[in-house]
Design an enzyme around this catalytic site. Sequence first.
Site, PDB file in Angstrom:
ATOM      1  N   ASP A   1       9.500  11.194  17.916  1.00  0.00           N
ATOM      2  CA  ASP A   1       9.059  12.561  17.673  1.00  0.00           C
ATOM      3  C   ASP A   1       9.500  13.437  18.845  1.00  0.00           C
ATOM      4  O   ASP A   1       9.255  13.111  19.997  1.00  0.00           O
ATOM      5  CB  ASP A   1       7.535  12.594  17.544  1.00  0.00           C
TER       6      ASP A   1
ATOM      7  N   ASP B   1       8.828   5.283  15.428  1.00  0.00           N
ATOM      8  CA  ASP B   1       8.657   6.716  15.199  1.00  0.00           C
ATOM      9  C   ASP B   1       9.101   7.465  16.456  1.00  0.00           C
ATOM     10  O   ASP B   1       8.528   7.274  17.531  1.00  0.00           O
ATOM     11  CB  ASP B   1       7.188   7.014  14.887  1.00  0.00           C
TER      12      ASP B   1
ATOM     13  N   GLU C   1       0.816  -1.214   0.000  1.00  0.00           N
ATOM     14  CA  GLU C   1       0.000   0.000   0.000  1.00  0.00           C
ATOM     15  C   GLU C   1       0.848   1.262   0.000  1.00  0.00           C
ATOM     16  O   GLU C   1       1.821   1.379   0.762  1.00  0.00           O
ATOM     17  CB  GLU C   1      -0.928   0.055   1.220  1.00  0.00           C
TER      18      GLU C   1
END
Length: 400
Positions: A104, A102, A37
């Site tokens: 951040d 991830d 995807e």
Amino acid sequence: MSDFEELLKIYYQRLFPYTPYLKWLSYGSSSYLAKREFCFTLKDDIYIRYKSFSNIDEFKKELKAVNPFKIDVGAFYNVKPKDHKAYKHSNFTAVEREVVFDIDMTDFDDVRYCCSEAKICSDCWVFVKIAVQIIDVTLRKDFGFQKLLWVYSGRRGVHCWVGDESARKLNNQARGAIADYLSLVGGSDQQSKKVSIAGALHPSIKRSVDIISKHFDELMVRSQDFLATPEKRQKVLGMLTPNTIQDDLKELWAKAGSDSKVLWNILKDTWKKYALSRKSLHEKNALYEIALQLCYPRLDVNVTKSLNHLLKSPFSIHPKTGRVCVPFLAAHVDTFDPFSVPTLADVVKELDDYQQSGEDDTGLDYMKTSLKGSVEILKKFANDCQEELREGNKENSMQW
């Protein structure tokens, strides 16, 4: 059409590294690529999910036609994502993808004082350096993964893609277990003490403490000045085991001014005396707990746990900063400077300057810009990943 859109068209026409990019994301298999995807974000935050492509030509054609502001990459599905509407929801499932992480900077907002929210500087970027070093060594030594791609997010963080075949095959439960293993700082926003260590340090925590200790004075004592105000000092007091040295420290600190280095040394000395008076076998654990709570990586665990979670693609352009999401080596994170990462405008200008220089204009255009080093990192990663599947997928192997 805006200047940003015009530059994007040039980027997708001439500078996007299509071949190594799709070599990685397909793992050299045409059947894999068709079930991967992609999600495109267009102007005005219009999202187009479940895009999929059978070959590099289809992908190139679509990217050049759509000119996406941002590209996200998802999982491999049991059927082609573009055909998902032809299947019942229960018959359309994600079956494989990289384990991703991830990091951040906003997750450190409770312990960084130089910046907040989307802003970063060279001082607080050290939080990210520590996180990369800890996660990289933990994934390699504790889980045996070797194929790790680190990518700058383009603004205030970094992503890690684990491409080992054994990682890609993991289910959500196993991914959650890895995320939990790497989640040391826990508790609600109202909870003061979020790290507790009982007994001898686990080898993984010992490695993390060693990494943090190399940066702690630079990061917390000097740049964050983490004991300079009453509010900051109260926060650190809350990280200690309740009813230990808090009252003594308050008294000693009241006479010592506001220099974080002086106050930190007082805390260390006071705790050492307290621990020795109780014949503690692990007298430094309280200091380690403070260092870990302040500096240990904070992950968005939902990104890691979910097999079908989207993540911003390498070589996407960050729509707010214009910076390219470039891969970098964890081994070089100490010298990686997010502020020197090229913007979309930079790389287009570099290409124009190269062409006007009179130098040999043959070869791939991205190799004539500052993207060259980052593309080489992606090429090596793609080759390393494909090596695992080379024998098993010969019949489906794509030609690159």
